[in-house]
Design a protein around this motif. Structure first.
Motif, mmCIF file in Angstrom:
data_model
loop_
_atom_site.group_PDB
_atom_site.id
_atom_site.type_symbol
_atom_site.label_atom_id
_atom_site.label_comp_id
_atom_site.label_asym_id
_atom_site.label_seq_id
_atom_site.Cartn_x
_atom_site.Cartn_y
_atom_site.Cartn_z
ATOM 1 N N ILE A 37 0.855 -1.192 0.000
ATOM 2 C CA ILE A 37 0.000 0.000 0.000
ATOM 3 C C ILE A 37 0.886 1.235 0.000
ATOM 4 C CG2 ILE A 37 -2.070 -1.006 1.036
ATOM 5 C CD1 ILE A 37 -1.086 -0.185 3.743
ATOM 6 N N GLU A 38 0.492 2.199 -0.772
ATOM 7 C CA GLU A 38 1.303 3.408 -0.927
ATOM 8 C C GLU A 38 1.078 4.350 0.246
ATOM 9 O OE1 GLU A 38 1.956 7.113 -4.077
ATOM 10 O OE2 GLU A 38 0.647 5.419 -4.593
ATOM 11 N N PRO A 39 2.151 4.754 0.918
ATOM 12 C CA PRO A 39 1.986 5.655 2.064
ATOM 13 C C PRO A 39 1.598 7.055 1.615
ATOM 14 C CG PRO A 39 4.300 5.369 1.569
ATOM 15 C CD PRO A 39 3.558 4.415 0.665
ATOM 16 N N PRO A 40 0.913 7.806 2.477
ATOM 17 C CA PRO A 40 0.614 9.204 2.144
ATOM 18 C C PRO A 40 1.898 10.023 2.097
ATOM 19 C CG PRO A 40 0.026 8.729 4.416
ATOM 20 C CD PRO A 40 0.384 7.419 3.784
ATOM 21 N N ARG A 41 1.872 11.082 1.340
ATOM 22 C CA ARG A 41 3.066 11.913 1.203
ATOM 23 C C ARG A 41 3.359 12.665 2.494
ATOM 24 N NH1 ARG A 41 2.163 14.743 -4.770
ATOM 25 N NH2 ARG A 41 2.165 12.793 -5.967
ATOM 26 N N ASP A 42 4.649 12.928 2.688
ATOM 27 C CA ASP A 42 5.062 13.729 3.837
ATOM 28 C C ASP A 42 4.515 15.134 3.701
ATOM 29 O OD1 ASP A 42 6.488 11.921 5.374
ATOM 30 O OD2 ASP A 42 8.281 12.155 4.146
ATOM 31 N N SER A 43 4.146 15.721 4.839
ATOM 32 C CA SER A 43 3.759 17.128 4.844
ATOM 33 C C SER A 43 5.013 17.981 5.000
ATOM 34 C CB SER A 43 2.792 17.414 6.001
ATOM 35 O OG SER A 43 3.382 17.041 7.232
ATOM 36 N N ALA A 44 4.906 19.227 4.638
ATOM 37 C CA ALA A 44 6.054 20.124 4.785
ATOM 38 C C ALA A 44 6.382 20.288 6.268
ATOM 39 C CB ALA A 44 5.722 21.490 4.181
ATOM 40 N N PRO A 45 7.664 20.332 6.631
ATOM 41 C CA PRO A 45 8.039 20.500 8.037
ATOM 42 C C PRO A 45 7.441 21.776 8.609
ATOM 43 C CG PRO A 45 9.951 19.963 6.687
ATOM 44 C CD PRO A 45 8.836 20.268 5.742
ATOM 45 N N ARG A 46 7.022 21.707 9.869
ATOM 46 C CA ARG A 46 6.444 22.886 10.507
ATOM 47 C C ARG A 46 7.508 23.955 10.706
ATOM 48 N NH1 ARG A 46 5.699 19.035 14.627
ATOM 49 N NH2 ARG A 46 3.446 19.223 14.415
ATOM 50 N N ASP A 47 7.124 25.208 10.522
ATOM 51 C CA ASP A 47 8.039 26.333 10.705
ATOM 52 C C ASP A 47 7.806 27.039 12.036
ATOM 53 O OD1 ASP A 47 9.454 26.038 8.353
ATOM 54 O OD2 ASP A 47 8.111 27.310 7.192
ATOM 55 N N ARG A 48 6.593 27.006 12.539
ATOM 56 C CA ARG A 48 6.259 27.758 13.739
ATOM 57 C C ARG A 48 6.839 27.079 14.968
ATOM 58 N NH1 ARG A 48 2.168 31.675 14.829
ATOM 59 N NH2 ARG A 48 2.982 32.811 16.635
ATOM 60 N N PHE A 49 7.522 27.847 15.768
ATOM 61 C CA PHE A 49 8.057 27.337 17.021
ATOM 62 C C PHE A 49 8.013 28.448 18.058
ATOM 63 C CE2 PHE A 49 11.579 28.995 14.527
ATOM 64 C CZ PHE A 49 12.258 29.807 15.436
ATOM 65 N N LEU A 50 8.099 28.067 19.307
ATOM 66 C CA LEU A 50 8.103 29.044 20.388
ATOM 67 C C LEU A 50 9.423 29.807 20.406
ATOM 68 C CD1 LEU A 50 6.679 26.724 23.156
ATOM 69 C CD2 LEU A 50 5.553 28.812 22.392
ATOM 70 N N THR A 51 9.346 31.092 20.638
ATOM 71 C CA THR A 51 10.569 31.840 20.910
ATOM 72 C C THR A 51 10.984 31.536 22.349
ATOM 73 O OG1 THR A 51 9.410 33.792 21.756
ATOM 74 C CG2 THR A 51 9.788 33.676 19.363
ATOM 75 N N LYS A 56 9.651 30.991 28.148
ATOM 76 C CA LYS A 56 9.808 31.457 29.535
ATOM 77 C C LYS A 56 8.467 31.905 30.096
ATOM 78 C CE LYS A 56 12.549 34.499 32.479
ATOM 79 N NZ LYS A 56 11.379 34.804 33.335
ATOM 80 N N LYS A 57 7.703 32.615 29.282
ATOM 81 C CA LYS A 57 6.388 33.076 29.715
ATOM 82 C C LYS A 57 5.475 31.886 29.994
ATOM 83 C CE LYS A 57 4.854 36.643 27.556
ATOM 84 N NZ LYS A 57 4.250 37.524 26.526
ATOM 85 N N LEU A 58 5.558 30.870 29.156
ATOM 86 C CA LEU A 58 4.739 29.677 29.328
ATOM 87 C C LEU A 58 5.086 28.964 30.634
ATOM 88 C CD1 LEU A 58 2.581 28.013 27.856
ATOM 89 C CD2 LEU A 58 4.412 26.760 26.726
ATOM 90 N N LEU A 59 6.362 28.900 30.951
ATOM 91 C CA LEU A 59 6.786 28.271 32.191
ATOM 92 C C LEU A 59 6.340 29.088 33.408
ATOM 93 C CD1 LEU A 59 8.379 25.964 33.520
ATOM 94 C CD2 LEU A 59 10.462 27.333 33.235
ATOM 95 N N ASP A 60 6.425 30.400 33.298
ATOM 96 C CA ASP A 60 6.095 31.273 34.420
ATOM 97 C C ASP A 60 4.617 31.241 34.801
ATOM 98 O OD1 ASP A 60 8.712 32.044 34.673
ATOM 99 O OD2 ASP A 60 8.494 33.917 33.559
ATOM 100 N N VAL A 61 3.736 30.929 33.846
ATOM 101 C CA VAL A 61 2.297 30.974 34.141
ATOM 102 C C VAL A 61 1.764 29.628 34.632
ATOM 103 C CG1 VAL A 61 1.899 32.803 32.456
ATOM 104 C CG2 VAL A 61 1.608 30.409 31.761
ATOM 105 N N ALA A 161 -0.503 32.492 29.087
ATOM 106 C CA ALA A 161 0.736 33.108 28.596
ATOM 107 C C ALA A 161 0.456 34.141 27.511
ATOM 108 C CB ALA A 161 1.675 32.036 28.065
ATOM 109 N N GLY A 162 -0.789 34.190 27.030
ATOM 110 C CA GLY A 162 -1.157 35.181 26.013
ATOM 111 C C GLY A 162 -0.593 34.882 24.646
ATOM 112 N N LEU A 163 -0.353 33.594 24.357
ATOM 113 C CA LEU A 163 0.172 33.236 23.042
ATOM 114 C C LEU A 163 -0.906 33.438 21.987
ATOM 115 C CD1 LEU A 163 2.132 29.950 23.877
ATOM 116 C CD2 LEU A 163 2.926 32.318 23.968
ATOM 117 N N ASP A 164 -0.517 33.942 20.822
ATOM 118 C CA ASP A 164 -1.487 34.197 19.751
ATOM 119 C C ASP A 164 -1.631 33.001 18.817
ATOM 120 O OD1 ASP A 164 0.943 34.270 18.531
ATOM 121 O OD2 ASP A 164 0.702 36.264 17.633
ATOM 122 N N TRP A 165 -1.140 31.838 19.222
ATOM 123 C CA TRP A 165 -1.308 30.604 18.470
ATOM 124 C C TRP A 165 -1.393 29.450 19.463
ATOM 125 C CZ3 TRP A 165 3.015 27.000 17.584
ATOM 126 C CH2 TRP A 165 4.172 27.356 18.279
#
Length: 222
Positions: A37-51, A56-61, A161-165
């Motif tokens: 069976i043919e596997p589905p194609r890979d998706s593009a690697p994710r670009d979004r990551f935490l700064t 630090k803000k996530l840990l603090d809350v 933490a007020g993250l917009d994503w």
């Protein structure tokens, strides 16, 4: 009837489970040969990551000790959720400053588990958690392990933490890999720390290294 969209990543995971089940059936002689069976194609690697500031803000809350301990370990080690939730205190060595995520007797799989050193900040977090411990597990709730993950608690921490994503626990590993690339950490060292194939790190994360291909660009003229 409403059709629900499935992400490529979910589709690949489902495919891998199906393929493993069919191969098991073949080895147990329920099938003459394993289906092709043919596997589905890979998706593009994710670009979004935490700064680092967002992390630090996530840990603090984090409001509860077990969530904060989980978050600290995930941010500073990049370990997978399952590795962190199964971590016991006997594998946290304060004398050597090392954390061994590999469980004794656990079969080795493609998802390797690393032995990594504590950062100074993580040591403080773990020393505090150790003083308040009520059981064998590092991440615990009323002395018991947390087997079902921390999706709700993690989501609430992101809101505070007020993250917009909306990152997931896996984004913490992805973020650390991205920071390593930006800080020009050697691939082999990053691979050992993250228990990830060096080939994967080169393919997905080298684009985050600001010096990557820079020498070509600086010397390229018409």
């Amino acid at each position: 009837m409403t059709q629900e969209l499935v992400s490529p990543g979910t589709l690949r995971r489902e495919f891998n489970v199906l393929r493993a089940a069919l191969r098991r059936a073949w080895k147990d002689e329920f099938l003459v040969r394993p289906p092709e069976i043919e596997p589905p194609r890979d998706s593009a690697p994710r670009d979004r990551f935490l700064t680092k500031a967002e992390a630090k803000k996530l840990l603090d809350v984090c409001e509860t000790p077990h969530v904060r301990t989980f978050m600290a370990i995930a941010i500073y080690t990049g370990a997978r959720k399952g590795s962190i939730l199964s971590l016991t205190w006997d594998r946290v060595n304060f004398q050597t400053g090392m954390i061994d995520f590999q469980e004794a007797g656990r079969a080795l799989t493609a998802k390797r588990r690393a032995v990594v050193p504590m950062t100074t900040a993580l040591r403080r977090e773990l020393e505090s958690a150790f003083k308040a411990r009520r059981g064998d597990f590092v991440v615990q709730w009323h002395g018991k392990p947390v087997p079902n993950g921390l999706r709700w608690s993690f989501g609430k921490a992101c809101e505070r933490a007020g993250l917009d994503w909306k990152p997931t626990p896996h984004h913490l590993k992805h973020s650390l890999a991205s920071w390593f690339a930006m800080d020009r950490i050697p691939i082999d060292q990053a691979a050992d720390w993250l228990a990830t194939d060096p080939v994967t790190l080169r393919r997905v994360y080298r684009k985050f290294d600001p010096s990557y291909l820079r020498s070509i660009a600086d010397g390229f003229e018409l």
